[in-house]
Enzyme design. Sequence first.
Site, PDB file in Angstrom:
ATOM      1  N   TYR A  90       9.600   8.301  15.917  1.00 40.07           N
ATOM      2  CA  TYR A  90       9.553   8.414  14.459  1.00 40.07           C
ATOM      3  C   TYR A  90      10.670   9.320  13.950  1.00 40.07           C
ATOM      4  CZ  TYR A  90       7.619   9.260   9.799  1.00 40.07           C
ATOM      5  OH  TYR A  90       7.439   9.360   8.442  1.00 40.07           O
ATOM      6  N   SER A 111       0.844  -1.199   0.000  1.00 37.75           N
ATOM      7  CA  SER A 111       0.000   0.000   0.000  1.00 37.75           C
ATOM      8  C   SER A 111       0.874   1.242   0.000  1.00 37.75           C
ATOM      9  CB  SER A 111      -0.925   0.014   1.235  1.00 37.75           C
ATOM     10  OG  SER A 111      -0.149   0.086   2.427  1.00 37.75           O
ATOM     11  N   LYS A 122      13.879   8.140  11.607  1.00 38.41           N
ATOM     12  CA  LYS A 122      14.070   8.696  10.281  1.00 38.41           C
ATOM     13  C   LYS A 122      15.359   9.511  10.188  1.00 38.41           C
ATOM     14  CE  LYS A 122      10.434   6.989   8.271  1.00 38.41           C
ATOM     15  NZ  LYS A 122      10.580   5.999   7.176  1.00 38.41           N
ATOM     16  N   THR A 161      -1.152   9.049   1.950  1.00 39.61           N
ATOM     17  CA  THR A 161      -1.009   7.616   2.174  1.00 39.61           C
ATOM     18  C   THR A 161      -2.212   7.126   2.975  1.00 39.61           C
ATOM     19  OG1 THR A 161       0.238   8.033   4.199  1.00 39.61           O
ATOM     20  CG2 THR A 161       1.502   7.797   2.149  1.00 39.61           C
TER      21      THR A 161
END
Length: 253
Positions: free
Chosen positions: A159, A15, A163, A194
């Site tokens: 997060y 996806s 990253k 997304t």
Amino acid sequence: MDVKGHAAVVTGAASGLGAVTARALAAAGAKVALLDREVEGAARVAAEIGGQAFACDVVDAASAEAAVAAAAAAHGPARILVNCAGVAPAGRIVGRKGPQPLEDFRRVVEINLIGTFNLLRLVAAGAVGLEPLARGERGVLINTASIAAYDGQVGQPAYAASKAGVAGLTLPAAREFAGVGIRVVTIAPGIFATPMMLNMPQEVQDSIGATVPFPPGLGDPEDYARLVLHIIGNTMLNGEVIRLDGALRMAPK
């Protein structure tokens, strides 16, 4: 590198950015292996584009090794890797219930950073033995960071840290593989349409999209895929993290 005829591996391909990128690579003539824990979703995309889907848990060495080996058996060792697998949960370092559980932080780092490295090492190991193409090139490894690596907001410590790690991996990897003609480039997307974003209420999507200077709104995953194709085709792009964010600089909250 011309995409046509070459083997490509895309993680997180069931996806979102991964699925759109897999479609774009296949349309350009690549032989695409779609890797995802949600192998049924990856298989649906694979059937649509004439690719092959393989179950893969990016944080598990054996699972990733088996998936990359199966992809190589189907298409030959990959010259192209696009790492899109990742998670983006929110959570403060100290919330109303106390400090964030350490396991929550660890899981994000394992998927986003260690998972990226896991596939990077495995696909690179196969690409180093391939015959060089024009200008001595053997492969292109593309990772996905985030603008949170630079503009991490409150509630994004895991997060943003994961990253930032992906961004920091880019240059040393590019320098290591320069001698064998393998490039490493990272894309740092802003706010894209997304499934995670599209599941939010429309008013929330509109509010978030309005923060992007230009073009306003959520990013189109097709723009990410177009950048992937450009990176593959532009041999001088190497060792760089490219922001793809419409000039967005995120506020603290």
